[in-house]
Scaffold this motif. Structure first.
Motif, mmCIF file in Angstrom:
data_model
loop_
_atom_site.group_PDB
_atom_site.id
_atom_site.type_symbol
_atom_site.label_atom_id
_atom_site.label_comp_id
_atom_site.label_asym_id
_atom_site.label_seq_id
_atom_site.Cartn_x
_atom_site.Cartn_y
_atom_site.Cartn_z
ATOM 1 N N LEU A 3 8.308 26.876 58.469
ATOM 2 C CA LEU A 3 9.222 27.389 57.450
ATOM 3 C C LEU A 3 9.772 28.721 57.937
ATOM 4 O O LEU A 3 9.094 29.747 57.913
ATOM 5 N N VAL A 4 11.026 28.719 58.375
ATOM 6 C CA VAL A 4 11.670 29.938 58.875
ATOM 7 C C VAL A 4 12.075 30.788 57.684
ATOM 8 O O VAL A 4 12.725 30.316 56.745
ATOM 9 N N VAL A 5 11.666 32.087 57.723
ATOM 10 C CA VAL A 5 11.926 32.970 56.578
ATOM 11 C C VAL A 5 12.689 34.222 56.971
ATOM 12 O O VAL A 5 13.058 35.014 56.105
ATOM 13 N N GLY A 6 12.915 34.458 58.260
ATOM 14 C CA GLY A 6 13.615 35.666 58.646
ATOM 15 C C GLY A 6 13.819 35.740 60.143
ATOM 16 O O GLY A 6 13.562 34.772 60.883
ATOM 17 N N GLU A 7 14.320 36.900 60.595
ATOM 18 C CA GLU A 7 14.567 37.090 62.024
ATOM 19 C C GLU A 7 14.304 38.547 62.388
ATOM 20 O O GLU A 7 14.342 39.449 61.545
ATOM 21 N N VAL A 8 14.025 38.775 63.679
ATOM 22 C CA VAL A 8 13.727 40.110 64.184
ATOM 23 C C VAL A 8 15.017 40.916 64.277
ATOM 24 O O VAL A 8 16.028 40.448 64.818
ATOM 25 N N THR A 9 14.967 42.144 63.743
ATOM 26 C CA THR A 9 16.140 43.013 63.827
ATOM 27 C C THR A 9 15.874 44.269 64.659
ATOM 28 O O THR A 9 16.827 44.914 65.106
ATOM 29 N N ALA A 10 14.587 44.620 64.866
ATOM 30 C CA ALA A 10 14.281 45.822 65.650
ATOM 31 C C ALA A 10 12.870 45.714 66.200
ATOM 32 O O ALA A 10 11.975 45.159 65.554
#
Length: 590
Positions: A3-10
């Protein structure tokens, strides 16, 4: 499928920031029959980096941006979280540590509760489970072999549940491994408050319970006489000073050992000492006082009455009896009047405590006559010995050999006075550790587990009421066990509500910790300085933990975790429950 819930931003060092998708804010999510926890503080997520899953722990969250949708005019908030990597999964196997780091735009997925359980231990209750993880509410099977193959520390303020945790650990161990532990391990509980004397840990009829009571003596602690007739033990019991009193005790022990093959050695020493005292060319008044004390120890009324009639004559520096003979170097007075009384005194009835006192006063009397010691330097240790022997006799029995070992032996000190509560644990620890070292093979073929409840009572560095020499010896003994005991299969379990009062050297050698609520700054600083495996987020939770919850960390655990220990049923819980004032006072009113 994850279940993908987000992504890396930093990514900055080991701090990783994620943008969380708007539709991922639920507390719990069920997907294909599997439960997932939503993203919140201390939850777990995984970040995919190629074929590697980087496991991270959520440490903070915030709203980063506010945008307005051009078409609808609705305000859009972007949720961001900070996470810290704790390990990675390769081929389905979790490995602790930071080896891989993600890149910008790598996707983050939820971890199912079974997957989280596999990170901290085998999924399900299995062989050894004492509770559930606090947030995920999943049972974790702990590695019992790694937990008990080291020293344990169970710390927490009063009422935080540490007694239940201690009892639960060993109750579970005996329930699962009872048969294989027999003849291979011994467990001794030093119970200061009488909390384990009934059906706790093991049923009453399957363990040995020794209740020591100084007011109404019943049970007695069996101690090998060889451990009692030891210079260090006697110096410890009677707080002998290093430079004068300890060498005096050494002369007593060495003299007994030198002539022990002679069955009449004590009687001969007895006769020879009186002969020296009352056949000396220059009589010593201190020798007369010591002789009167010896007469009281051997309980001879005839000798006491005779010595009352003897006085020291300063002019002649001799002893003289009222209307009787002089006692001087010709020996006639001693041979005619005192020797016949001495020969009729039976010393065989004396127990070993009285034998020590008799030998001590005989040795001092002999030393004073020969000029080897000064009365005022040695007399204080004899005064302490007389007082201590009276109390020791009520709770200690000296035996010829080593007492038999039991699987579980509970020694209750609840009915003992405070000074005896300091002495007895040292006697217990010294005797059983020495016996274990002497009999165990290399590598160890059996183990010894010494469990000390309320350990701050005997491992404190803060006590100002005891002699420094005695305090140093007390700490050195337990520091030796905790430093060197592992080689011999000897392990300590320490339970305390004030870990800061325990010697930092002892705490630093503990392998595994179960830390309940602690609020005192000194306690928390000690944990910071001594526990390398305690992470910042787990440490921050310690002052606010609920009853029964604890931080578990140490060499037996890949990662620190927060667990809620299952409460034992009332019949098996330690006798330390809170008083229910509503029931108590309501019943009183009725």
């Amino acid at each position: 499928m994850s279940l993908v819930v987000g992504e890396v931003t930093a990514v900055s060092g080991i701090k990783i920031s994620l943008r969380i998708f708007e539709d991922s804010n639920q507390e719990s999510i069920f997907y294909n029959g599997v439960k997932y926890r939503g993203i919140s503080i201390r939850e777990h997520i995984s970040i995919q980096r190629g074929f590697i899953d980087i496991v991270c722990l959520v440490e903070g969250e915030f709203l980063d941006e506010r945008n307005v949708d051009a078409e609808s005019g609705r305000t859009i908030y972007t949720r961001r979280v900070d996470v810290r990597p704790i390990g990675f999964i390769v081929d389905g196997i979790f490995q602790e540590g930071v080896k891989y780091m993600p890149m910008i735009r790598d996707v983050a997925s939820l971890l199912s509760e079974p997957a989280v359980a596999r990170i901290y231990g085998k999924e399900g209750r299995g062989d050894f489970s004492i509770g559930v993880m606090l947030k995920e509410d999943v049972a974790v099977n702990l590695s019992w072999a790694r937990i008990f193959n080291g020293h344990l520390g169970i710390f927490g303020n009063t009422g935080s549940g540490k007694s239940n945790t201690l009892a639960k650990l060993y109750t579970t161990l005996f329930k699962q491994k009872h048969e294989i532990l027999k003849d291979k391990s011994s467990f001794i509980i030093v119970d200061f408050n009488g909390e384990y004397t009934e059906d706790q840990i093991l049923p009453f009829n399957e363990k040995r319970v020794t209740i020591l009571n100084q007011k109404k003596p019943r049970d007695k602690l069996k101690l090998s006489s060889s451990h009692f007739w030891d210079v260090e033990t006697l110096s410890l019991l009677f707080q002998a000073t290093t430079n004068t009193q300890q060498p005096f005790i050494r002369r007593i022990v060495n003299g007994r050992e030198r002539f022990k093959s002679n069955p009449d050695s004590l009687k001969n020493f007895f006769l020879k000492t009186f002969e020296r005292a009352f056949s000396s060319g220059e009589a010593k008044p201190d020798a007369l006082e010591l002789s009167r004390e010896i007469a009281r120890i051997v309980d001879s009324q005839a000798l006491q009455n005779h010595l009352k009639e003897i006085k020291y004559i300063f002019a002649n520096r001799s002893f003289k009896s009222n209307n009787g003979p002089w006692y001087n170097s010709d020996g006639a007075g001693f041979t005619e009047s005192i020797l016949p009384i001495l020969q009729h005194i039976d010393l065989d009835y004396l127990d070993q405590f009285d034998e020590f006192l008799l030998r001590a006063y005989l040795q001092l009397c002999s030393d004073v006559v020969l000029g080897y010691a000064q009365y005022e330097h040695i007399q204080p240790v004899l005064t302490r010995a007389k007082a201590s022997v009276t109390e020791l006799r009520k709770v200690v029995e000296l035996t010829g050999g080593h007492p038999p070992s039991d699987l579980l032996h509970v020694i209750s000190l609840k009915r003992c006075k405070s000074d005896m509560k300091k002495i007895l644990p040292l006697l217990i620890a010294k005797s059983i550790y020495a016996k274990h070292k002497d009999t165990v093979k290399s590598p160890p073929n059996k183990t010894l587990h010494l469990i000390i409840d309320e350990a701050h009572n005997i491992l404190s560095e803060q006590s100002a009421r005891e002699h420094e020499v005695w305090k140093d010896y007390r700490l050195e003994l337990f520091e030796e066990i905790i430093k060197e005991g592992r080689k011999y299969g000897a392990y300590l379990t320490l339970s305390s509500q004030r870990p800061a009062d325990i010697s930092p050297t002892v705490v630093s050698q503990v392998h595994n910790f179960f830390i309940h609520r602690l609020v005192n700054d000194r306690d928390l600083k000690l944990l910071d300085n001594t526990i390398s495996t305690l992470d910042t987020s787990s440490r921050a939770l310690i002052p606010t933990l609920a009853k029964g919850c604890c931080v578990v960390t140490g060499t037996a655990f890949d990662l620190p975790m927060i667990i809620k220990v299952d409460p034992l049923i009332k019949e098996h819980r330690p006798s330390s429950d809170d008083v229910d004032l509503e029931d108590l006072w309501d019943d009183a009113l009725i």
